[in-house]
Design a protein around this motif. Sequence first.
Motif, PDB file in Angstrom:
ATOM      1  N   LEU A  79     -28.635  19.490 -41.620  1.00 53.19           N
ATOM      2  CA  LEU A  79     -27.352  18.807 -41.446  1.00 53.19           C
ATOM      3  C   LEU A  79     -27.545  17.305 -41.315  1.00 53.19           C
ATOM      4  CD1 LEU A  79     -24.294  18.903 -40.982  1.00 53.19           C
ATOM      5  CD2 LEU A  79     -24.754  19.273 -38.539  1.00 53.19           C
ATOM      6  N   GLN A  80     -28.527  16.878 -40.540  1.00 53.77           N
ATOM      7  CA  GLN A  80     -28.798  15.450 -40.385  1.00 53.77           C
ATOM      8  C   GLN A  80     -29.209  14.820 -41.713  1.00 53.77           C
ATOM      9  OE1 GLN A  80     -31.783  15.534 -37.281  1.00 53.77           O
ATOM     10  NE2 GLN A  80     -30.273  15.140 -35.669  1.00 53.77           N
ATOM     11  N   PHE A  81     -30.038  15.531 -42.458  1.00 54.78           N
ATOM     12  CA  PHE A  81     -30.437  15.047 -43.781  1.00 54.78           C
ATOM     13  C   PHE A  81     -29.217  14.899 -44.680  1.00 54.78           C
ATOM     14  CE2 PHE A  81     -31.636  15.711 -48.186  1.00 54.78           C
ATOM     15  CZ  PHE A  81     -32.736  14.878 -48.339  1.00 54.78           C
ATOM     16  N   GLY A  82     -28.361  15.912 -44.679  1.00 58.49           N
ATOM     17  CA  GLY A  82     -27.171  15.877 -45.519  1.00 58.49           C
ATOM     18  C   GLY A  82     -26.232  14.738 -45.152  1.00 58.49           C
ATOM     19  N   LEU A  83     -26.049  14.512 -43.850  1.00 63.89           N
ATOM     20  CA  LEU A  83     -25.165  13.432 -43.409  1.00 63.89           C
ATOM     21  C   LEU A  83     -25.734  12.068 -43.810  1.00 63.89           C
ATOM     22  CD1 LEU A  83     -24.140  14.705 -39.851  1.00 63.89           C
ATOM     23  CD2 LEU A  83     -22.717  14.618 -41.912  1.00 63.89           C
ATOM     24  N   GLY A  84     -27.044  11.908 -43.654  1.00 62.14           N
ATOM     25  CA  GLY A  84     -27.670  10.658 -44.067  1.00 62.14           C
ATOM     26  C   GLY A  84     -27.544  10.427 -45.557  1.00 62.14           C
ATOM     27  N   PHE A  85     -27.748  11.492 -46.319  1.00 64.81           N
ATOM     28  CA  PHE A  85     -27.644  11.384 -47.776  1.00 64.81           C
ATOM     29  C   PHE A  85     -26.218  11.040 -48.200  1.00 64.81           C
ATOM     30  CE2 PHE A  85     -26.837  13.386 -51.930  1.00 64.81           C
ATOM     31  CZ  PHE A  85     -27.801  12.745 -52.695  1.00 64.81           C
TER      32      PHE A  85
END
Length: 446
Positions: free
Chosen positions: A208-214
Amino acid sequence: MKEHTYQALSFALPLTVYLLTLNALWASDHPDSLLDLQYSLVVNHSAFFPESIASNSIDVSDYMGYYTSALAPGSAILSAPFGALGIALDKRFTLFGYERLFDEAFVALCASTTSLMVYRISRLFWSAHSSFLCSLSFGFGSLAWPYATAFFQHDIAMPFVTTSLYFTLNQKPKIAGILLGVALFVDYTSALFGLPLVWYLSKRKEILQFGLGFLASSSATFIYNYALFGNPVVFPEFYWVGGSRFLLSRFTPLYAPEHLIFLLLSPYRGLFLFSPISAFGLYGIYLMRKAHLERPSTLLLASFLVNILFYSFWGDWNGGLCYGPRFLVESLPFLFVPLSHVLDETNGRLRPLISISYAYSVVIQALGALTSVFSEEGTVYFYQPFEFNLHLLLKGEFTTWWMNSALSLRLNEKMAFAFVLLFSAIAPFIIMNRKLQRRQAVTSPS
């Protein structure tokens, strides 16, 4: 040497060589299109430019009679501070002025940063000595060098993709996602690297954190699309004047196995013929798995494969007017990182073979960097380094910027520079590789 010295040299040595070999004479559609876009953004504050400028390149889009670059805009925008200085010195639009040269300097900076990141990723697992040799192998023995001398998007996207993997390994998924989103802004296919990165992140919170950053950083791409076309999911290539607007029509899945072989082994675009030192990366992945580094080794291998498999399905798999398999450039760091394991563990006859492969790889990259990365096109059996670029070198047709400025060098002076450059890139690796071999011979049990 101390750790900070290794890191500094991993960045400074490639940067020095790249800056000395920047291209000043040759051009093609990709760099021209990016220069067109950048000039219009800086001078006219618009992504659209007149037909007189658009005629420089086939990589342009026609939107209701307005022309813009068909490429991802990130390269032109991120390098704009460099290009703007060049435009101020040029005082007019030109394809062969300071704008191009300063933009190429930005590309060199990006490629050198990737070399540093190759060292830092390798250092997570292996010794500083072997990690530094790995960095040298990437910096001078891969296609990162010739493409660091021209205004292509690959070397610009590469440090963002590589650093994204570095932060993924360090369990900082949000930063990793942000960096990959920036890479998407530079080269749309960079999003493919998100697949192995998401696989590696085992926890839902990390994904989720990766997706939000992306999403946060990749929004720049969709905002740009909306500003130009009124639709965030309509990309410039949809209005490309050079071919079909439908992406799926440009894939040729029936030829994918053939293209895969060509991208690895053909004289025309074979990675292992242009950079045989990179083949040892596959052996390094094998050694990683034997050393119980299954997940990192799978991540590195998948990050390389996701790119080459995509372009194996691509109809224009050979990349047009270029030197070697330019489409693979962004994934090369992931093939070079495992080389550190080989250097750390190998003894006997394999080590001299590594040195020979490295020296040959450096010569091939130098031929492209010193003469032309926009090499001649041919069949799959056409080997550009020896059948085209070597002839340019022997005739003294160097494209390096400082040789084509106020200086007027004779052929023997140009050849002397090429020899010194090659010696400076090859000798340290061979000396340090032998030193590492002797050190292992002393520490290994008899």
